[in-house]
Scaffold this active site. Structure first.
Site, PDB file in Angstrom:
ATOM      1  CB  VAL A  38      -0.951   0.021   1.226  1.00 60.34           C
ATOM      2  CG1 VAL A  38      -1.804   1.290   1.208  1.00 60.34           C
ATOM      3  CG2 VAL A  38      -1.850  -1.209   1.251  1.00 60.34           C
ATOM      4  CE1 TYR A 174      -1.008  -5.710  10.848  1.00 57.09           C
ATOM      5  CE2 TYR A 174      -3.223  -6.632  10.756  1.00 57.09           C
ATOM      6  CZ  TYR A 174      -2.270  -5.758  10.277  1.00 57.09           C
ATOM      7  OH  TYR A 174      -2.576  -4.930   9.207  1.00 57.09           O
ATOM      8  CB  THR A 204      -6.098  -3.014   0.380  1.00 56.59           C
ATOM      9  OG1 THR A 204      -6.918  -2.153   1.169  1.00 56.59           O
ATOM     10  CG2 THR A 204      -5.674  -2.263  -0.861  1.00 56.59           C
TER      11      THR A 204
HETATM   12  P1  NAD Z   1       3.518  -4.523   3.489  1.00 57.31           P
HETATM   13  O1  NAD Z   1       4.124  -5.576   4.333  1.00 57.31           O
HETATM   14  O2  NAD Z   1       3.555  -4.685   2.019  1.00 57.31           O
HETATM   15  O3  NAD Z   1       4.143  -3.099   3.838  1.00 57.31           O
HETATM   16  C1  NAD Z   1       4.634  -2.774   5.098  1.00 57.31           C
HETATM   17  C2  NAD Z   1       5.946  -2.040   4.904  1.00 57.31           C
HETATM   18  O4  NAD Z   1       6.444  -1.629   6.187  1.00 57.31           O
HETATM   19  C3  NAD Z   1       7.032  -2.909   4.277  1.00 57.31           C
HETATM   20  O5  NAD Z   1       7.651  -2.220   3.225  1.00 57.31           O
HETATM   21  C4  NAD Z   1       8.013  -3.178   5.422  1.00 57.31           C
HETATM   22  O6  NAD Z   1       9.324  -3.395   4.979  1.00 57.31           O
HETATM   23  C5  NAD Z   1       7.836  -1.910   6.233  1.00 57.31           C
HETATM   24  N1  NAD Z   1       8.182  -2.044   7.648  1.00 57.31           N
HETATM   25  C6  NAD Z   1       7.786  -2.987   8.535  1.00 57.31           C
HETATM   26  N2  NAD Z   1       8.309  -2.759   9.744  1.00 57.31           N
HETATM   27  C7  NAD Z   1       9.055  -1.629   9.632  1.00 57.31           C
HETATM   28  C8  NAD Z   1       9.818  -0.866  10.532  1.00 57.31           C
HETATM   29  N3  NAD Z   1       9.960  -1.219  11.809  1.00 57.31           N
HETATM   30  N4  NAD Z   1      10.446   0.247  10.077  1.00 57.31           N
HETATM   31  C9  NAD Z   1      10.342   0.620   8.770  1.00 57.31           C
HETATM   32  N5  NAD Z   1       9.618  -0.063   7.875  1.00 57.31           N
HETATM   33  C10 NAD Z   1       8.980  -1.170   8.302  1.00 57.31           C
HETATM   34  O7  NAD Z   1       2.013  -4.351   3.985  1.00 57.31           O
HETATM   35  P2  NAD Z   1       0.810  -3.511   3.359  1.00 57.31           P
HETATM   36  O8  NAD Z   1      -0.237  -4.450   2.977  1.00 57.31           O
HETATM   37  O9  NAD Z   1       1.309  -2.550   2.362  1.00 57.31           O
HETATM   38  O10 NAD Z   1       0.308  -2.720   4.638  1.00 57.31           O
HETATM   39  C11 NAD Z   1       0.753  -1.394   4.896  1.00 57.31           C
HETATM   40  C12 NAD Z   1       0.044  -0.853   6.125  1.00 57.31           C
HETATM   41  O11 NAD Z   1      -1.371  -0.841   5.926  1.00 57.31           O
HETATM   42  C13 NAD Z   1       0.318  -1.664   7.381  1.00 57.31           C
HETATM   43  O12 NAD Z   1       0.444  -0.789   8.482  1.00 57.31           O
HETATM   44  C14 NAD Z   1      -0.928  -2.493   7.515  1.00 57.31           C
HETATM   45  O13 NAD Z   1      -1.180  -2.842   8.851  1.00 57.31           O
HETATM   46  C15 NAD Z   1      -1.993  -1.568   6.953  1.00 57.31           C
HETATM   47  N6  NAD Z   1      -3.119  -2.327   6.430  1.00 57.31           N
HETATM   48  C16 NAD Z   1      -3.013  -2.998   5.242  1.00 57.31           C
HETATM   49  C17 NAD Z   1      -4.102  -3.740   4.783  1.00 57.31           C
HETATM   50  C18 NAD Z   1      -4.044  -4.488   3.473  1.00 57.31           C
HETATM   51  O14 NAD Z   1      -5.040  -5.124   3.113  1.00 57.31           O
HETATM   52  N7  NAD Z   1      -2.979  -4.438   2.724  1.00 57.31           N
HETATM   53  C19 NAD Z   1      -5.280  -3.807   5.547  1.00 57.31           C
HETATM   54  C20 NAD Z   1      -5.319  -3.144   6.746  1.00 57.31           C
HETATM   55  C21 NAD Z   1      -4.257  -2.390   7.180  1.00 57.31           C
END
Ligand code: NAD
Length: 340
Positions: A38, A174, A204
């Site tokens: 995202v 989580y 998403t």
């Molecule tokens: P993702 O794993 O693709 O992205 C998360 C990113 O955060 C990664 O690039 C990872 O390397 C980075 N990261 C993790 N820990 C870190 C840290 N300590 N310092 C710096 N970077 C760090 O996940 P996503 O699906 O893109 O989700 C992004 C955000 O959106 C998250 O916070 C997630 O909880 C939230 N979210 C996503 C969804 C979904 O359906 N994709 C749904 C609800 C919430």
């Protein structure tokens, strides 16, 4: 209170023109987790809107390749660093007027592999990002999740529902990390007056998801393209409401541009069973794959559907990408990525 410019010259638009939407008017944004699924779409949209973007990411679950294309853009900067490292966040040069805290392992496969890191980024990471926003006088947004509702006893889920979460189950790292993050944002706003909001994102999907991350859409698409059986958990009757990533990004940036504090649900309205999803993927890929039922994970929610009336009323936001369109675009991206 409706979505409106907040002295930054931001304009929401009527959401019918995606190109000129919500992020317009930000000068410089920090996106933690910007190299994730995202986050990388958010970085791209902010750049399109003329905002300078610093992406802070430790690449624990994201990939440099997700933002390589953005390197060519003058306004983009990638910083490899950890959001839980206070000095790394405090020491980023310049000042920001928008901080989007998206860093967090987000797929079950990832947060089960990184349980302590997940708790850490939801607590210390959120605190560091909030502190940075307070210092710079920036607008702050926490990416929270529908997982705060746990295995919900209310359906669909409204923002006023407190959830049904097992605090010691495998998913708790989580769920509770995000719940703590929400509490922290609320307390920061109360104590320091930080201009902070919470967005509860529902599932998403879209380009740049990872095939090995255990989430249904990339798993099914990869299996269908491979011609291997699609592994549906349980009997496949559990539902999710999936939102195409462009719509999620619209909602996130519309909330950022508003004066709303949330929590606010952003998610897709069409509830679909996992079995139906698998069948649609098979159809759309023209695959010969069969469906194989496998054991269901512990505490896997049975039903998930957001009530998004709040986002509709306050932001004028609603998801616009239909199933077939979103899945076709996602399948197209995966097919290309596999071929590359
Ligand atoms: P993702 O794993 O693709 O992205 C998360 C990113 O955060 C990664 O690039 C990872 O390397 C980075 N990261 C993790 N820990 C870190 C840290 N300590 N310092 C710096 N970077 C760090 O996940 P996503 O699906 O893109 O989700 C992004 C955000 O959106 C998250 O916070 C997630 O909880 C939230 N979210 C996503 C969804 C979904 O359906 N994709 C749904 C609800 C919430």
């Amino acid at each position: 209170m409706g979505a409106r410019g907040r002295g930054h010259g931001r304009v929401i638009g009527d959401m019918t023109d995606r190109a000129g939407t919500a992020g317009r008017g930000w000068r410089r944004a920090l996106v933690t987790g910007g190299a994730g699924f995202v986050g990388s779409h958010l970085c791209a949209r902010l750049l399109d809107d003329g905002t300078d973007v610093v992406c802070l990411d430790n690449l624990s679950t994201g990939a440099r390749s997700n933002v390589l294309e953005l390197d060519r853009r003058r306004r983009f900067r990638f910083v490899r660093g950890d959001a839980t490292d206070e000095d790394a966040v405090r020491g980023l040069p310049g000042s920001f007027d928008l901080v989007l805290h998206f860093a967090c392992p987000a797929s079950p496969a990832d947060y089960l592999r990184l349980p302590l890191e997940t708790l850490d980024v939801g607590s210390n990471g959120t605190r560091n990002a909030l502190e940075r926003a307070r210092r710079d006088g920036a607008r702050f947004l926490l990416a929270s999740t529908s997982e705060v509702y746990g295995d919900p006893l209310e359906h669909p889920q409204t923002e006023t529902y407190w959830g049904n979460v097992n605090p010691v189950g495998p998913r708790s790292v989580y769920d509770e990390s995000k719940r703590f993050g929400e509490a922290l944002v609320t307390a920061h706003r109360g104590v320091h007056g930080t201009d902070a909001a919470i967005v509860r994102i529902f599932n998403t999907y879209g380009p740049r998801m990872r095939t090995g991350d255990g989430r249904a859409v990339p798993t099914f698409i990869a299996q269908a393209l491979d011609g291997t059986p699609l592994t549906v958990a349980g009997d496949g009757s559990q539902t999710r409401s999936l939102c195409y990533v462009d719509d999620t990004v619209d909602g996130v940036l519309a909330l950022a541009a508003s004066e709303e504090t949330g929590p606010m649900n952003i998610g897709g309205g069409d509830e679909i069973t996992m079995l139906e999803l698998a069948q649609r993927v098979v159809e759309l890929t023209g695959s010969r794959s069969r469906i194989r039922f496998v054991e269901r994970p512990v505490d896997d929610p049975t039903r998930r559907r957001p009530d998004t009336r709040l986002a509709e009323q306050r932001l004028g936001w609603r998801p616009r990408t239909g199933w077939s369109e979103g899945l076709e675009r996602t399948i197209g991206w995966f097919a290309q990525a596999v071929a590359a």
